[in-house]
Every structure is written in C-alpha cells, then in structure tokens.
Design a protein around this motif. Structure first.
Motif, PDB file in Angstrom:
ATOM      1  N   ASN A  10       0.836  -1.194   0.000  1.00  0.00           N
ATOM      2  CA  ASN A  10       0.000   0.000   0.000  1.00  0.00           C
ATOM      3  C   ASN A  10       0.875   1.249   0.000  1.00  0.00           C
ATOM      4  O   ASN A  10       1.812   1.345   0.783  1.00  0.00           O
ATOM      5  N   PHE A  11       0.521   2.185  -0.860  1.00  0.00           N
ATOM      6  CA  PHE A  11       1.271   3.432  -0.996  1.00  0.00           C
ATOM      7  C   PHE A  11       0.310   4.610  -0.994  1.00  0.00           C
ATOM      8  O   PHE A  11      -0.907   4.432  -1.038  1.00  0.00           O
ATOM      9  N   ARG A  12       0.840   5.788  -1.019  1.00  0.00           N
ATOM     10  CA  ARG A  12       0.018   6.999  -1.135  1.00  0.00           C
ATOM     11  C   ARG A  12       0.608   7.832  -2.268  1.00  0.00           C
ATOM     12  O   ARG A  12       1.373   8.754  -2.049  1.00  0.00           O
ATOM     13  N   THR A  14       2.643   6.706  -4.784  1.00  0.00           N
ATOM     14  CA  THR A  14       3.919   6.256  -5.358  1.00  0.00           C
ATOM     15  C   THR A  14       3.897   4.789  -5.789  1.00  0.00           C
ATOM     16  O   THR A  14       4.940   4.196  -6.038  1.00  0.00           O
ATOM     17  N   ASP A  67      -2.469   2.608  -4.571  1.00  0.00           N
ATOM     18  CA  ASP A  67      -2.388   3.877  -3.865  1.00  0.00           C
ATOM     19  C   ASP A  67      -3.656   4.058  -3.046  1.00  0.00           C
ATOM     20  O   ASP A  67      -4.758   4.111  -3.600  1.00  0.00           O
ATOM     21  N   TRP A  74      -4.136   6.042   6.176  1.00  0.00           N
ATOM     22  CA  TRP A  74      -2.965   5.288   5.736  1.00  0.00           C
ATOM     23  C   TRP A  74      -1.734   5.834   6.440  1.00  0.00           C
ATOM     24  O   TRP A  74      -1.554   7.049   6.528  1.00  0.00           O
ATOM     25  N   SER A  75      -0.943   4.937   6.910  1.00  0.00           N
ATOM     26  CA  SER A  75       0.339   5.287   7.497  1.00  0.00           C
ATOM     27  C   SER A  75       1.342   4.263   7.001  1.00  0.00           C
ATOM     28  O   SER A  75       1.131   3.057   7.179  1.00  0.00           O
ATOM     29  N   GLN A  76       2.407   4.717   6.407  1.00  0.00           N
ATOM     30  CA  GLN A  76       3.377   3.808   5.824  1.00  0.00           C
ATOM     31  C   GLN A  76       3.882   2.797   6.846  1.00  0.00           C
ATOM     32  O   GLN A  76       4.110   1.648   6.525  1.00  0.00           O
ATOM     33  N   PRO A  80       1.346  -1.054   5.850  1.00  0.00           N
ATOM     34  CA  PRO A  80       2.073  -1.049   4.592  1.00  0.00           C
ATOM     35  C   PRO A  80       1.709  -2.171   3.618  1.00  0.00           C
ATOM     36  O   PRO A  80       2.125  -2.146   2.484  1.00  0.00           O
TER      37      PRO A  80
END
Length: 140
Positions: A10-12, A14, A67, A74-76, A80
């Motif tokens: 999971n990304f935001r 990228t 994304d 969401w938090s890396q 993740p």
C-alpha cells in the motif's frame, strides 16, 4: 481449483514508481489500472493513481500494489501491506472468506466488483488485512 497468496503493498501516490522499480529489479511484466481507468475517481488529483497494480515474472516473483485514496487512513509504518488471496473458483474463495471473517472487521464485503467477479477486504482478529478475490481475465 487453486489459490495463491501475494504480498499487496500500500502506498500513497507512489505505487506506480514502486512497481516500476520492482520490475527493474526482478523482471517480469507490470500491469496497472488507475482509478480513472476503473471509473472510480475519489479525488481528481488522484485519478492517475494506481487502483490495482502488479508485477509478475516468469521466475515466480509476484507483488501487487495500490495507492490508498486520501479519504482513507494510511500510514506507511502502520498499514504497509495486505495479504492477497486470489483464486479462480468463487465457491472456494467464499468458503475461505467465511472462515477468515470470524471475529474480523469487514472493510468491504465479499461481493462482485467492477474489476473482479468477487472481491472483499477484512482485517482479521490478529490485525492482518486480507483481500480475497476471484481472478478475472485482464482485458487492458
């Protein structure tokens, strides 16, 4: 009948860059469906973000990514990845879903989706997020 498990990252914003990087490292092919491609644009600034993507190689490497849209938390460091279980038999996936769903928090019920005959997401009682779906042929 067969199923596979795949790490789902999971990304935001990228995910495409990450998938391209993983392809450059491991080889294989990249498939990306954007929110715009799927007709599901939660935010115009995120229309070209990855709603569903993967890198798969003949060598067995396989990773999925997307994304997380900005309305969702969401938090890396906190969320993740998902564990993705994909199969070709709806009955088999439904039976697995029923077992996993016991004591879980369902984020999206297992039901038809625009991109899959069945798709669902839940977080089990151990805090692991699972995505189960029935594979659909890619017609990109």
């Amino acid at each position: 009948m067969s199923i596979t498990t795949t790490t789902h990252l999971n990304f935001r914003g990228t995910a495409r860059e990450a998938l391209d990087f993983y392809r450059s490292v491991f080889g294989g092919r990249t498939v990306v469906v954007t929110y715009k491609d799927a007709g599901n644009v939660p935010n115009e600034n995120e229309a070209d973000w990855v709603m569903w993507g993967e890198v798969a190689g003949d060598n067995g490497f396989h990773v999925m990514a997307y994304d997380v849209p900005s309305p969702l938390p969401w938090s890396q460091g906190d969320d993740p990845f998902f564990v993705s279980v994909r199969g070709d038999d709806a009955d088999e996936i439904s039976a697995l879903w029923q077992k996993l769903a016991e004591g879980s928090t369902v984020a999206r019920p297992l039901e038809p989706a625009p991109w899959a005959p069945l798709y669902g997401m839940l977080t089990d009682r151990f805090g692991v997020t699972w995505v189960l779906d029935v594979a659909a042929p890619y017609n990109g």
